[in-house]
Write a protein that holds these residues in place. Structure first.
Motif, PDB file in Angstrom:
ATOM      1  N   GLY A 229       1.694   8.069   2.199  1.00  0.00           N
ATOM      2  CA  GLY A 229       0.911   7.574   1.077  1.00  0.00           C
ATOM      3  C   GLY A 229      -0.570   7.816   1.272  1.00  0.00           C
TER       4      GLY A 229
ATOM      5  N   GLN B 219      -1.361   6.113  -4.121  1.00  0.00           N
ATOM      6  CA  GLN B 219      -1.078   4.697  -4.394  1.00  0.00           C
ATOM      7  C   GLN B 219      -2.372   4.073  -4.889  1.00  0.00           C
ATOM      8  OE1 GLN B 219       1.980   2.918  -3.621  1.00  0.00           O
ATOM      9  NE2 GLN B 219       1.073   1.263  -4.819  1.00  0.00           N
TER      10      GLN B 219
ATOM     11  N   SER C 257       4.141   1.577  -1.223  1.00  0.00           N
ATOM     12  CA  SER C 257       5.356   1.474  -2.023  1.00  0.00           C
ATOM     13  C   SER C 257       5.657   2.746  -2.790  1.00  0.00           C
ATOM     14  CB  SER C 257       5.257   0.287  -2.987  1.00  0.00           C
ATOM     15  OG  SER C 257       4.140   0.424  -3.851  1.00  0.00           O
ATOM     16  N   ALA C 258       4.636   3.430  -3.314  1.00  0.00           N
ATOM     17  CA  ALA C 258       4.867   4.666  -4.071  1.00  0.00           C
ATOM     18  C   ALA C 258       5.432   5.754  -3.172  1.00  0.00           C
ATOM     19  CB  ALA C 258       3.566   5.135  -4.725  1.00  0.00           C
TER      20      ALA C 258
ATOM     21  N   ASP D  60       0.808  -1.217   0.000  1.00  0.00           N
ATOM     22  CA  ASP D  60       0.000   0.000   0.000  1.00  0.00           C
ATOM     23  C   ASP D  60       0.839   1.263   0.000  1.00  0.00           C
ATOM     24  OD1 ASP D  60      -2.176  -1.604   0.012  1.00  0.00           O
ATOM     25  OD2 ASP D  60      -2.745  -1.240   2.094  1.00  0.00           O
TER      26      ASP D  60
END
Length: 291
Positions: free
Chosen positions: A257, A289, A163-164, A161
Motif C-alpha cells: 500500500g 490508500q 486495507s486497499a 492504512d
C-alpha cells in the motif's frame, strides 16, 4: 462495467514485458486492455524501439509502436479486447490522467530513454507515487513475471492504512487460483539486542504476538469476503522492506500500500514501496490508500 487495464508503451523491451504481463492479467480478470503511447516521448528521447528497423517521423513512429504492441497483445491472447491510442502529452501526465478511469496502470521498469543500468525509470516511479488507482511495475525474472510460483505476497501494515492493498491482493490471489502470503514485519524495541543479557524472555515473544494479532485483524474482513483463498500468515522480524524483498524472490506479485495524503502533491511513496519498486525480484503492485 469493469474499467480497462491501461498499459503505458514506448517500444522498449521493458514495456513489451509489461504488455505481455498485462495481457495475462486482463484475461484473468476478464478486462479489456488499453495501450497508450505519449507522443512527447518521441520528442525527448532519441533511441529507437527494439523492433524498429529504420527512423521514422514522430507521428509514424508513435503509430507504429502502438500498432505493434496491439498486435503483440492480440497474438498472445486473441480473446482479450485490445484498444490503443497515441496521446499528445508527456508519459507521466498521460498515465496519471488515465488512472482515473482504469482498473490499474501497468508500466515497465525502464523506458527507452533511460540510462543503462538505471534501477527504475522516472515515469514508472512518478506514476506509482501519484496515481489514484493501483500501479503495477513489471520487473523481476521471467518465472516471476509468468506466474510460475503460484504465490501472491502482500505486505500488511495497520488494519486501516493497508486495507486497499489487502483487498487488491485477495482479488489477485483469487483470479490466479493461488495462495496469498500475508506478511507483517516487526522489530525489537531499540534498547533490545539479541545478545544482550538484559532482554526479558517474554519481550521478543510479545512483539511477535502483537504483530501476529495485528496481521489477523488487518486480514479479517477481506478473508471473510474471500473464503476460497488460501491465506498464509507470517510475522517476520526485520525491516519491512527487507522482509518483502526476500519474499519477492519466489512470488508472482508483491502488493504494497501507499498512503495518499490530502493536500500533498509530491511523490507519495513510503520506504518499503520505494525499495520494492527498485529491487524486487517480481512485479510490484502499489495500491493507493486515502487518509
Amino acid at each position: 462495467m469493469e474499467l480497462p487495464l491501461v498499459v503505458g508503451v514506448d517500444g522498449s523491451d521493458s514495456s513489451l514485458e509489461a504488455v505481455d504481463w498485462a495481457v495475462d492479467e486482463a484475461a484473468r480478470h476478464g478486462l479489456s486492455l488499453r495501450l497508450v503511447f505519449a507522443s512527447l516521448w518521441e520528442r525527448y528521447e532519441g533511441a529507437r524501439p527494439s523492433f524498429s528497423t529504420d527512423r521514422a517521423a514522430d507521428k509514424v513512429m508513435a503509430e507504429h509502436i502502438v500498432a505493434s504492441c496491439a498486435e503483440r497483445a492480440r497474438l498472445r491472447n486473441p480473446e482479450v479486447k485490445v484498444s490503443s491510442e497515441v496521446l499528445p502529452d508527456d508519459a507521466a501526465s498521460v498515465l496519471l490522467h488515465a488512472a482515473h478511469e482504469s482498473f490499474a496502470l501497468v508500466t515497465g521498469s525502464r523506458g527507452r530513454g533511460e540510462i543503462a543500468g538505471l534501477l527504475l525509470g522516472s515515469v514508472s516511479l512518478t506514476v506509482a507515487a501519484r496515481a489514484v488507482c493501483p500501479v503495477v511495475v513489471v520487473r523481476g525474472g521471467k518465472r516471476n513475471q509468468q506466474g510460475s510460483y503460484g504465490r501472491v505476497v502482500v505486505g500488511v501494515g495497520d488494519a486501516t492504512d493497508g486495507s486497499a492493498a489487502v483487498r487488491f491482493a485477495f482479488r489477485e490471489a483469487e483470479a490466479r487460483g493461488c495462495a496469498l502470503h500475508a506478511v507483517r514485519a516487526w522489530r525489537r524495541p531499540a534498547h533490545e539486542h539479541a545478545d544482550s543479557p538484559l532482554i526479558v524472555d517474554d519481550a521478543t515473544g510479545s512483539q511477535e504476538e502483537r504483530a501476529s494479532a495485528l496481521l489477523t485483524e488487518a486480514l479479517r474482513d477481506a478473508a471473510g469476503d474471500n473464503p476460497q483463498v488460501e491465506v498464509q500468515r507470517q510475522a517476520v522480524e526485520g525491516a519491512a522492506h527487507k522482509v518483502l524483498l526476500d519474499a519477492s524472490a519466489d512470488a508472482d506479485l508483491v502488493v504494497v500500500g501507499a498512503l495518499r495524503r490530502q493536500g500533498h502533491f509530491g511523490l507519495q511513496l513510503g520506504r518499503t514501496a520505494h525499495a520494492l519498486l527498485h529491487h524486487a525480484e517480481c512485479p510490484v503492485a502499489v495500491v493507493p490508500q486515502r487518509d
